[in-house]
Design an enzyme around this catalytic site. Structure first.
Site, PDB file in Angstrom:
ATOM      1  N   GLU A   1       1.245  -0.682  -5.106  1.00 56.26           N
ATOM      2  CA  GLU A   1       0.178   0.297  -5.311  1.00 56.26           C
ATOM      3  C   GLU A   1       0.850   1.651  -5.472  1.00 56.26           C
ATOM      4  O   GLU A   1       1.205   2.297  -4.483  1.00 56.26           O
ATOM      5  CB  GLU A   1      -0.796   0.338  -4.126  1.00 56.26           C
ATOM      6  CG  GLU A   1      -2.025   1.184  -4.445  1.00 56.26           C
ATOM      7  CD  GLU A   1      -2.375   2.254  -3.416  1.00 56.26           C
ATOM      8  OE1 GLU A   1      -3.371   2.956  -3.631  1.00 56.26           O
ATOM      9  OE2 GLU A   1      -1.670   2.409  -2.392  1.00 56.26           O
TER      10      GLU A   1
ATOM     11  N   ASP B   1       0.833  -1.202   0.000  1.00 55.67           N
ATOM     12  CA  ASP B   1       0.000   0.000   0.000  1.00 55.67           C
ATOM     13  C   ASP B   1       0.871   1.258   0.000  1.00 55.67           C
ATOM     14  O   ASP B   1       1.869   1.335   0.724  1.00 55.67           O
ATOM     15  CB  ASP B   1      -0.877  -0.021   1.269  1.00 55.67           C
ATOM     16  CG  ASP B   1      -1.789   1.169   1.378  1.00 55.67           C
ATOM     17  OD1 ASP B   1      -2.797   1.200   0.666  1.00 55.67           O
ATOM     18  OD2 ASP B   1      -1.480   2.079   2.180  1.00 55.67           O
TER      19      ASP B   1
HETATM   20  C1  NOJ Z   1      -4.363   3.357  -0.186  1.00 54.25           C
HETATM   21  C2  NOJ Z   1      -5.617   2.602   0.125  1.00 54.25           C
HETATM   22  O1  NOJ Z   1      -6.064   1.966  -1.037  1.00 54.25           O
HETATM   23  C3  NOJ Z   1      -6.626   3.589   0.667  1.00 54.25           C
HETATM   24  O2  NOJ Z   1      -7.865   2.962   0.883  1.00 54.25           O
HETATM   25  C4  NOJ Z   1      -6.101   4.190   1.935  1.00 54.25           C
HETATM   26  O3  NOJ Z   1      -7.001   5.186   2.390  1.00 54.25           O
HETATM   27  C5  NOJ Z   1      -4.731   4.833   1.699  1.00 54.25           C
HETATM   28  N1  NOJ Z   1      -3.841   3.937   1.035  1.00 54.25           N
HETATM   29  C6  NOJ Z   1      -4.095   5.240   3.007  1.00 54.25           C
HETATM   30  O4  NOJ Z   1      -3.753   4.090   3.730  1.00 54.25           O
END
Ligand code: NOJ
Length: 571
Positions: A255, A213
């Site tokens: 991501e 993430d």
């Molecule tokens: C990316 C995640 O997909 C999202 O849902 C989240 O709010 C942010 N990262 C912060 O963790």
């Protein structure tokens, strides 16, 4: 000679390329099935639906965070990396999920959120109260909030700055996301050790992959913009090396909401690899753009631009996920057009994006839903579905933030859509009861009973995709057409060359019409002059490519073809 033929063991197929051939399904545990009637989905509920997911053709589940958390950001605000939020279940149930998924040859990918923790995490509590203690340096503290002015704020709807003053420590702490999510300090080697320890914990439990993430944001510097800084890449390389050595076969998925030229850095190089996969953010909004503009040009341009990635790596493609449909990767002009088409009510917007589900975005048009899915399953990369989109679930823009599209999965027309037996008022979010998407109408049970439902259509298209390895492993080449509304490309696979049971070479022509009326189009296939074409779904023979390398096809409104080039191998 490397021989990559799959070895079948009880449980998982040991295929080192599994992630390149897989259909992924994002399932939020909280939203899927509630097995104990407390109003919140849980691991027991998900385990009970593995048969459904296997039937659908899903190869891997992506599970957003299920760890202890105050749940102020859907679980991406983690308070303890090793414990599971009791509402979701126990570690034994997680083990059972992994085992039962593996028995079905299904992989489990979990979210790995290491850019930040929740401010409720013990590390942060100690860091703020004991600056000289072991966790004093675990976060990014400063006496001023004037540092790194070039680093953009991501959650523009809620945050004005990336710094927040902490009254306990009497310093500012840095956060790329919500002010309750302090960023970890990756300049501190103890943070690396702590993070590696968490990786070993979950991979040790049999998890097959980690979605990294917010991975671009680990390090900040005075010179850069805090996205993909060199030490961030150094860290990911070390992480990959450890995973390869201690847990071979497990994958890392980046991501990184960036342009392909920047994202590609997260694949690393063949000598120094980083991630196995990365989400393709730019292609997604262009699918939606093409559907409304009736022009394939922008999609064609981005596909032709797609950069080379190291052998063995793969893009992750998607239409929707648990976040807003992000419009960061389009120009201001296109963004305004997208808002006009898809977010005409300001409530539908969130940060720089649109907080709606797939079916309402496409006005519940079956033709558009099929066209969008056909693209998703034909593009280069592994497709990621979002739970509920296979039945065309709706959203609820009266709920806050991204909860609009995180409502309970609709299983049946019964109470709480069959999601839970709790008192309806106790559900973590209400089920969808709108006129068009009411759970009485839109649910798995009723779609199972209709052979022409979207659910059956999606399942069929998944199975067709999976029986042609060119979709997973082949190259993609855009080919020219004489119609601006039509996108055409060829997926080409050379064959595995393996002596026994290897995959045969094949070429597939994919044609998509975004026009809002039927069209006739001529596609140029000079390398396939004289080749017959066959429909991948029903096997029907299509016009043969002319000796001049051109073939003329007619397409109904917003429709597509997947055509095998050359006589298909039978049997
Ligand atoms: C990316 C995640 O997909 C999202 O849902 C989240 O709010 C942010 N990262 C912060 O963790």
């Amino acid at each position: 000679m490397t021989f990559t033929a799959p070895i079948q063991l009880p449980g998982l197929t040991l295929d080192p390329q599994w992630y390149r051939k897989s259909v992924f399904y994002e399932v939020m545990v909280r939203s899927f099935v509630d097995s104990n009637g407390d109003g919140t989905g849980d691991l027991g509920g998900l385990i009970g639906k593995l048969d459904y997911l296997q039937w659908l053709g899903v190869d891997a589940l992506w599970i957003p965070p299920i760890f202890s958390s105050p749940m102020r950001d859907g679980g991406y605000d983690i308070a303890d990396y090793k414990s599971i939020l009791p509402d979701f279940g126990t570690i034994d149930e997680f083990r059972e999920l992994v085992t039962k998924a593996h028995e079905r040859n299904m992989r489990i990918v979990i979210d790995f959120v290491i850019n930040h923790t929740s401010d409720a995490h013990e590390w942060f509590q100690q860091s703020r109260s004991d600056p000289d203690g072991p966790y004093g340096d675990f976060y990014v503290w400063s006496d001023t909030d004037e540092k790194w002015k070039d680093i953009r704020v991501i959650f523009v709807d809620t945050e004005e700055s990336n710094w927040t003053f902490d009254p306990v420590r009497r310093q500012f702490f840095f956060h790329r996301f919500f002010s309750h999510q302090p960023d970890l300090n990756f300049n501190n080697p103890a943070v690396h050790d702590a993070v590696f320890d968490v990786v070993r914990h979950w991979l040790g439990l049999g998890v097959d992959g980690l979605r990294l993430d917010a991975i671009p944001y680990l390090y900040e510097s005075d010179e850069g913009n805090g996205e993909g800084e060199p030490p961030t890449h150094e860290f990911v390389k070390r992480l990959r090396a450890m995973v390869d050595q201690e847990f071979p076969g497990r994958v890392l998925i980046a991501e990184a909401n960036q342009w392909p030229q920047e994202v590609v850095a997260f694949f690393g190089t063949e000598e120094e690899p980083e991630c196995h996969m990365a989400f393709d953010f730019p292609v997604m909004p262009r699918i939606f753009y093409s559907l409304r503009s009736q022009s394939a040009a922008e999609l064609e341009r981005i596909l032709a631009e797609t950069v080379d990635i190291p052998e063995g790596s793969a893009w992750g493609v998607f239409l929707r996920n648990h976040d807003e449909l992000t419009l960061e990767m389009v120009s201001e002009e296109y963004r305004q057009a997208m808002y006009g088409w898809y977010a005409y009510d300001p409530r539908m917007r969130s940060n720089i994006g649109i907080r709606r589900r797939l079916a309402p975005l496409l006005d519940n048009s079956r033709a558009e839903l099929e066209l969008a899915h056909a693209l998703l399953f034909a593009l280069k990369g592994s497709p990621f579905l979002y739970y509920g989109d296979e039945i065309g679930m709706g959203d609820n823009i009266w709920l806050p933030d991204r909860d609009a599209s995180r409502t309970p999965m609709q299983w049946t027309p019964d109470r709480n859509a069959g999601f839970s037996t709790a008192d309806p008022g106790k559900l973590y979010l209400p089920v969808i009861q709108s006129l068009v998407y009411n759970y009485n109408l839109v649910n798995v049970e009723s779609q199972l009973a209709q052979s022409r439902s979207l659910l059956h259509w999606v399942r069929n298209v998944i199975h067709v995709r999976k029986s042609h390895v060119a979709f997973g492993l082949g190259s993609l080449e855009v080919v020219s057409t004489n119609h601006d509304s039509v996108l055409a490309f060829v997926r080409d696979y050379e064959g595995s060359g393996a002596p026994f049971g290897g995959d045969a070479a094949e070429s597939i022509l994919c044609v998509f019409s975004f026009a809002h009326n039927p069209v006739s189009v001529t596609v140029q296939l000079p390398e396939h002059a004289g080749a017959p074409l066959y429909d991948l779904f029903g096997g029907a023979e299509f016009p043969t490519v002319g000796e001049d390398g051109a073939v003329t096809l007619t397409l109904a409104t917003q429709s597509f073809y997947w055509l095998h080039i050359g006589t298909p191998r039978r049997g």
